[in-house]
Design a protein around this motif. Structure first.
Motif, PDB file in Angstrom:
ATOM      1  N   SER A 114       7.044  -1.766  -4.786  1.00 45.73           N
ATOM      2  CA  SER A 114       8.003  -2.732  -5.315  1.00 45.73           C
ATOM      3  C   SER A 114       8.576  -2.258  -6.656  1.00 45.73           C
ATOM      4  O   SER A 114       9.769  -2.433  -6.926  1.00 45.73           O
ATOM      5  CB  SER A 114       7.387  -4.127  -5.442  1.00 45.73           C
ATOM      6  N   PHE A 115       7.744  -1.648  -7.498  1.00 46.02           N
ATOM      7  CA  PHE A 115       8.252  -1.130  -8.772  1.00 46.02           C
ATOM      8  C   PHE A 115       9.217   0.033  -8.530  1.00 46.02           C
ATOM      9  O   PHE A 115      10.283   0.105  -9.145  1.00 46.02           O
ATOM     10  CB  PHE A 115       7.103  -0.678  -9.679  1.00 46.02           C
ATOM     11  N   LEU A 116       8.841   0.931  -7.638  1.00 48.14           N
ATOM     12  CA  LEU A 116       9.696   2.081  -7.315  1.00 48.14           C
ATOM     13  C   LEU A 116      11.019   1.602  -6.730  1.00 48.14           C
ATOM     14  O   LEU A 116      12.090   2.113  -7.092  1.00 48.14           O
ATOM     15  CB  LEU A 116       8.982   3.026  -6.355  1.00 48.14           C
ATOM     16  N   ALA A 117      10.971   0.602  -5.850  1.00 49.30           N
ATOM     17  CA  ALA A 117      12.208   0.054  -5.272  1.00 49.30           C
ATOM     18  C   ALA A 117      13.093  -0.527  -6.368  1.00 49.30           C
ATOM     19  O   ALA A 117      14.304  -0.290  -6.384  1.00 49.30           O
ATOM     20  CB  ALA A 117      11.883  -1.010  -4.227  1.00 49.30           C
ATOM     21  N   SER A 126       3.001   8.327 -14.629  1.00 49.51           N
ATOM     22  CA  SER A 126       2.628   7.097 -15.334  1.00 49.51           C
ATOM     23  C   SER A 126       1.145   6.785 -15.148  1.00 49.51           C
ATOM     24  O   SER A 126       0.605   6.932 -14.049  1.00 49.51           O
ATOM     25  CB  SER A 126       3.474   5.919 -14.858  1.00 49.51           C
ATOM     26  N   PRO A 127       0.479   6.369 -16.206  1.00 47.74           N
ATOM     27  CA  PRO A 127      -0.959   6.115 -16.128  1.00 47.74           C
ATOM     28  C   PRO A 127      -1.313   4.906 -15.254  1.00 47.74           C
ATOM     29  O   PRO A 127      -2.431   4.789 -14.794  1.00 47.74           O
ATOM     30  CB  PRO A 127      -1.364   5.868 -17.584  1.00 47.74           C
ATOM     31  N   HIS A 128      -0.370   4.034 -15.004  1.00 42.37           N
ATOM     32  CA  HIS A 128      -0.649   2.835 -14.211  1.00 42.37           C
ATOM     33  C   HIS A 128      -0.120   2.958 -12.783  1.00 42.37           C
ATOM     34  O   HIS A 128       0.079   1.955 -12.113  1.00 42.37           O
ATOM     35  CB  HIS A 128      -0.063   1.602 -14.896  1.00 42.37           C
ATOM     36  N   SER A 129       0.150   4.166 -12.329  1.00 39.55           N
ATOM     37  CA  SER A 129       0.609   4.446 -10.967  1.00 39.55           C
ATOM     38  C   SER A 129       1.889   3.691 -10.599  1.00 39.55           C
ATOM     39  O   SER A 129       2.078   3.310  -9.450  1.00 39.55           O
ATOM     40  CB  SER A 129      -0.501   4.137  -9.948  1.00 39.55           C
ATOM     41  N   MET A 130       2.757   3.471 -11.572  1.00 39.60           N
ATOM     42  CA  MET A 130       4.003   2.759 -11.288  1.00 39.60           C
ATOM     43  C   MET A 130       4.852   3.511 -10.270  1.00 39.60           C
ATOM     44  O   MET A 130       5.567   2.907  -9.489  1.00 39.60           O
ATOM     45  CB  MET A 130       4.789   2.534 -12.573  1.00 39.60           C
ATOM     46  N   GLY A 131       4.793   4.833 -10.278  1.00 40.49           N
ATOM     47  CA  GLY A 131       5.605   5.638  -9.378  1.00 40.49           C
ATOM     48  C   GLY A 131       5.228   5.508  -7.927  1.00 40.49           C
ATOM     49  O   GLY A 131       6.016   5.848  -7.050  1.00 40.49           O
ATOM     50  N   ILE A 132       4.010   5.015  -7.645  1.00 39.54           N
ATOM     51  CA  ILE A 132       3.628   4.821  -6.254  1.00 39.54           C
ATOM     52  C   ILE A 132       3.469   3.344  -5.898  1.00 39.54           C
ATOM     53  O   ILE A 132       3.018   3.012  -4.813  1.00 39.54           O
ATOM     54  CB  ILE A 132       2.353   5.611  -5.882  1.00 39.54           C
ATOM     55  N   ASP A 133       3.857   2.462  -6.796  1.00 41.41           N
ATOM     56  CA  ASP A 133       3.902   1.032  -6.491  1.00 41.41           C
ATOM     57  C   ASP A 133       5.240   0.782  -5.790  1.00 41.41           C
ATOM     58  O   ASP A 133       6.296   0.878  -6.425  1.00 41.41           O
ATOM     59  CB  ASP A 133       3.807   0.217  -7.783  1.00 41.41           C
ATOM     60  N   SER A 175       6.792   7.671   0.288  1.00 38.78           N
ATOM     61  CA  SER A 175       6.839   9.002   0.909  1.00 38.78           C
ATOM     62  C   SER A 175       8.258   9.555   0.922  1.00 38.78           C
ATOM     63  O   SER A 175       8.475  10.740   0.650  1.00 38.78           O
ATOM     64  CB  SER A 175       6.311   8.942   2.340  1.00 38.78           C
ATOM     65  N   PHE A 176       9.216   8.699   1.225  1.00 36.74           N
ATOM     66  CA  PHE A 176      10.605   9.151   1.278  1.00 36.74           C
ATOM     67  C   PHE A 176      11.066   9.668  -0.073  1.00 36.74           C
ATOM     68  O   PHE A 176      11.647  10.756  -0.166  1.00 36.74           O
ATOM     69  CB  PHE A 176      11.519   8.015   1.752  1.00 36.74           C
ATOM     70  N   PHE A 177      10.827   8.899  -1.134  1.00 35.28           N
ATOM     71  CA  PHE A 177      11.336   9.304  -2.440  1.00 35.28           C
ATOM     72  C   PHE A 177      10.629  10.541  -2.980  1.00 35.28           C
ATOM     73  O   PHE A 177      11.277  11.530  -3.321  1.00 35.28           O
ATOM     74  CB  PHE A 177      11.227   8.161  -3.457  1.00 35.28           C
ATOM     75  N   TRP A 178       9.307  10.516  -3.055  1.00 33.69           N
ATOM     76  CA  TRP A 178       8.580  11.609  -3.703  1.00 33.69           C
ATOM     77  C   TRP A 178       8.499  12.865  -2.850  1.00 33.69           C
ATOM     78  O   TRP A 178       8.565  13.982  -3.381  1.00 33.69           O
ATOM     79  CB  TRP A 178       7.177  11.160  -4.107  1.00 33.69           C
ATOM     80  N   ILE A 179       8.382  12.706  -1.530  1.00 33.66           N
ATOM     81  CA  ILE A 179       8.193  13.886  -0.682  1.00 33.66           C
ATOM     82  C   ILE A 179       9.522  14.352  -0.079  1.00 33.66           C
ATOM     83  O   ILE A 179       9.922  15.501  -0.256  1.00 33.66           O
ATOM     84  CB  ILE A 179       7.141  13.612   0.413  1.00 33.66           C
ATOM     85  N   ALA A 180      10.202  13.460   0.652  1.00 30.91           N
ATOM     86  CA  ALA A 180      11.429  13.887   1.333  1.00 30.91           C
ATOM     87  C   ALA A 180      12.574  14.145   0.356  1.00 30.91           C
ATOM     88  O   ALA A 180      13.212  15.193   0.410  1.00 30.91           O
ATOM     89  CB  ALA A 180      11.833  12.843   2.372  1.00 30.91           C
ATOM     90  N   LEU A 181      12.842  13.199  -0.532  1.00 28.06           N
ATOM     91  CA  LEU A 181      13.993  13.337  -1.431  1.00 28.06           C
ATOM     92  C   LEU A 181      13.745  14.364  -2.529  1.00 28.06           C
ATOM     93  O   LEU A 181      14.477  15.347  -2.638  1.00 28.06           O
ATOM     94  CB  LEU A 181      14.370  11.991  -2.046  1.00 28.06           C
ATOM     95  N   LEU A 182      12.709  14.150  -3.326  1.00 30.38           N
ATOM     96  CA  LEU A 182      12.507  15.068  -4.459  1.00 30.38           C
ATOM     97  C   LEU A 182      11.986  16.429  -4.018  1.00 30.38           C
ATOM     98  O   LEU A 182      12.615  17.454  -4.283  1.00 30.38           O
ATOM     99  CB  LEU A 182      11.564  14.449  -5.482  1.00 30.38           C
ATOM    100  N   LEU A 183      10.845  16.454  -3.368  1.00 28.90           N
ATOM    101  CA  LEU A 183      10.273  17.745  -2.980  1.00 28.90           C
ATOM    102  C   LEU A 183      11.137  18.443  -1.935  1.00 28.90           C
ATOM    103  O   LEU A 183      11.441  19.632  -2.055  1.00 28.90           O
ATOM    104  CB  LEU A 183       8.842  17.545  -2.464  1.00 28.90           C
ATOM    105  N   ALA A 190       0.854  -1.194   0.000  1.00 28.93           N
ATOM    106  CA  ALA A 190       0.000   0.000   0.000  1.00 28.93           C
ATOM    107  C   ALA A 190       0.889   1.243   0.000  1.00 28.93           C
ATOM    108  O   ALA A 190       1.647   1.481   0.944  1.00 28.93           O
ATOM    109  CB  ALA A 190      -0.914   0.002   1.222  1.00 28.93           C
ATOM    110  N   ALA A 191       0.804   2.014  -1.061  1.00 32.31           N
ATOM    111  CA  ALA A 191       1.660   3.193  -1.213  1.00 32.31           C
ATOM    112  C   ALA A 191       1.481   4.189  -0.075  1.00 32.31           C
ATOM    113  O   ALA A 191       2.438   4.848   0.332  1.00 32.31           O
ATOM    114  CB  ALA A 191       1.374   3.868  -2.545  1.00 32.31           C
ATOM    115  N   SER A 192       0.279   4.280   0.459  1.00 34.32           N
ATOM    116  CA  SER A 192       0.004   5.283   1.486  1.00 34.32           C
ATOM    117  C   SER A 192       0.723   5.011   2.806  1.00 34.32           C
ATOM    118  O   SER A 192       0.904   5.928   3.603  1.00 34.32           O
ATOM    119  CB  SER A 192      -1.502   5.384   1.738  1.00 34.32           C
ATOM    120  N   ILE A 193       1.160   3.770   3.028  1.00 27.51           N
ATOM    121  CA  ILE A 193       1.854   3.474   4.280  1.00 27.51           C
ATOM    122  C   ILE A 193       3.275   2.947   4.069  1.00 27.51           C
ATOM    123  O   ILE A 193       3.958   2.634   5.038  1.00 27.51           O
ATOM    124  CB  ILE A 193       1.040   2.480   5.163  1.00 27.51           C
ATOM    125  N   ASN A 194       3.717   2.860   2.828  1.00 33.47           N
ATOM    126  CA  ASN A 194       5.066   2.377   2.572  1.00 33.47           C
ATOM    127  C   ASN A 194       6.052   3.543   2.661  1.00 33.47           C
ATOM    128  O   ASN A 194       5.880   4.572   2.000  1.00 33.47           O
ATOM    129  CB  ASN A 194       5.164   1.704   1.204  1.00 33.47           C
TER     130      ASN A 194
END
Length: 186
Positions: free
Chosen positions: A102-105, A93-100, A28-36, A20-24
């Protein structure tokens, strides 16, 4: 080394943690802490943010900034431009790969290997100046900062003043800046 520990923890969370992206933690680390967070810190503290790069820390430990071959200057910032385009593709990505998680890892583990190979071949300094999309991104954004990290010290400067004195060093860096502006406006 704390940032390296957090990087490894985040990758492990992506591989072994909740799907579940909302609790992994990784998502949050990659998109919010690292990038933003990296963008905001760069806009305030300039190029000093580069010191927080876990990949640069690992690369310096392994490669000690020795290069097997010289970086091909004709490439300019093309590797960083392509990598940044892939990050934006992942984000939108249209298939939400960026918030999956395992795919993001998998993508970030691949980027880690790619970066370490690049630093081994071309040296840490040249790789992170030309080819690492996050270093290039944060350095470009850092040009608007009221602070600059130079010669081991943080110094005050007029905000945006580096834009008048530090120009894009390659056509591909100019394209990256245009793509950066266009992708954030989307």
């Amino acid at each position: 080394w704390i940032v390296v520990g957090i990087w490894i923890l985040a990758l492990l969370a992506g591989v072994y943690g909740s799907s579940a992206a909302s609790i992994n933690f990784l998502v949050s680390f990659f998109w919010i802490a690292l990038l933003l967070g990296g963008v905001y810190l760069s806009a305030i503290f300039g190029n000093g943010v580069a010191l927080l790069s876990p990949l640069r820390t690992i690369a310096l430990f392994i490669a000690h900034d020795r290069a097997l071959v010289s970086y091909p200057k004709k490439l300019g910032h093309t590797p960083a431009l392509i990598a940044y385009a892939l990050v934006i593709l992942l984000e939108f990505s249209p298939h939400s790969m960026g918030i999956d998680p395992s795919f993001l890892a998998g993508a970030l583990i691949g980027y880690t290997v790619y970066t370490l190979l690049g630093t081994f071949l071309f040296g840490v300094r040249d790789w992170f100046y030309y080819a690492d999309c996050f270093s290039v991104l944060f350095r470009v954004i850092g040009k608007v900062a009221p602070f600059d990290f130079a010669h081991g010290a943080l110094r005050l400067r007029m905000p945006f003043s580096a834009l008048a004195t530090e120009y894009a060093s390659s056509f591909s860096e100019t394209l990256l800046i245009i793509f950066l502006l266009a992708s954030t406006m989307f």
